[in-house]
Design an enzyme around this catalytic site. Structure first.
Site, PDB file in Angstrom:
ATOM      1  N   CYS A  88       0.869  -1.174   0.000  1.00 47.79           N
ATOM      2  CA  CYS A  88       0.000   0.000   0.000  1.00 47.79           C
ATOM      3  C   CYS A  88       0.906   1.224   0.000  1.00 47.79           C
ATOM      4  O   CYS A  88       2.126   1.095   0.013  1.00 47.79           O
ATOM      5  CB  CYS A  88      -1.004  -0.009   1.152  1.00 47.79           C
ATOM      6  SG  CYS A  88      -0.329   0.183   2.803  1.00 47.79           S
ATOM      7  N   CYS A 144       3.662  -0.608  -8.271  1.00 42.77           N
ATOM      8  CA  CYS A 144       4.252  -1.927  -8.058  1.00 42.77           C
ATOM      9  C   CYS A 144       4.825  -2.432  -9.379  1.00 42.77           C
ATOM     10  O   CYS A 144       4.096  -2.536 -10.364  1.00 42.77           O
ATOM     11  CB  CYS A 144       3.197  -2.897  -7.533  1.00 42.77           C
ATOM     12  SG  CYS A 144       3.859  -4.464  -6.967  1.00 42.77           S
ATOM     13  N   CYS A 194      -2.281   1.489  -4.193  1.00 41.62           N
ATOM     14  CA  CYS A 194      -1.041   2.185  -4.560  1.00 41.62           C
ATOM     15  C   CYS A 194      -0.915   2.350  -6.065  1.00 41.62           C
ATOM     16  O   CYS A 194       0.136   2.710  -6.577  1.00 41.62           O
ATOM     17  CB  CYS A 194       0.185   1.499  -3.978  1.00 41.62           C
ATOM     18  SG  CYS A 194       0.418  -0.200  -4.498  1.00 41.62           S
TER      19      CYS A 194
END
Length: 137
Positions: free
Chosen positions: A11, A89, A85
């Site tokens: 996150c 990633c 997020c």
């Protein structure tokens, strides 16, 4: 997937949702799963309301420290679970990616964090059933 699957929870601040998810997975799956958590912009400390909500169910995350998301953490994980997020990633072939849509507990009191905690537990229980079910005797 490896014999002992590895899960990375991500996150933004690695201070609430991902910390609670990592704690639930470690608590419920024990040593059957390797657990990591990280944040795209780690906070200074774990969210006190998240720590309080987890303490209510007997899990202490107060000593955890938010960690920065690294390419190595993603590479070392079989399953990467993001929680708000966005696209921060890194994506690698052969990894499984899930996005759990969860309310952000930042700035909220423990009363508001409890339902998030409970929703995370349900999601983690489903994940365990899929990637690391209890061995049958």
């Amino acid at each position: 997937m490896a014999e002992k699957p590895s899960v990375l929870f991500v996150c933004v601040h690695n201070a609430g949702r991902s910390q609670m998810a990592a704690a639930w997975l470690a608590h419920l799956a024990g040593d059957r799963v390797e657990v990591r958590s990280a944040g795209s912009a780690p906070g200074a400390a774990v969210n006190p309301a998240a720590a309080a909500a987890m303490a209510e169910v007997g899990i202490d995350i107060s000593a955890e420290v938010p960690k920065v998301l690294t390419v190595d953490a993603v590479k070392a994980s079989d399953v990467c679970i993001t929680m708000g997020c966005g696209d921060t990633c890194p994506v690698f072939p052969g990894k499984r990616y899930l996005d759990w849509q969860l309310e952000d507990p930042a700035g909220q009191g423990v009363e508001a964090v409890r339902p998030i905690r409970d929703e995370i537990r349900t999601l983690v229980e489903r994940l365990i059933a899929e990637i690391a079910p209890e061995p049958t005797a």
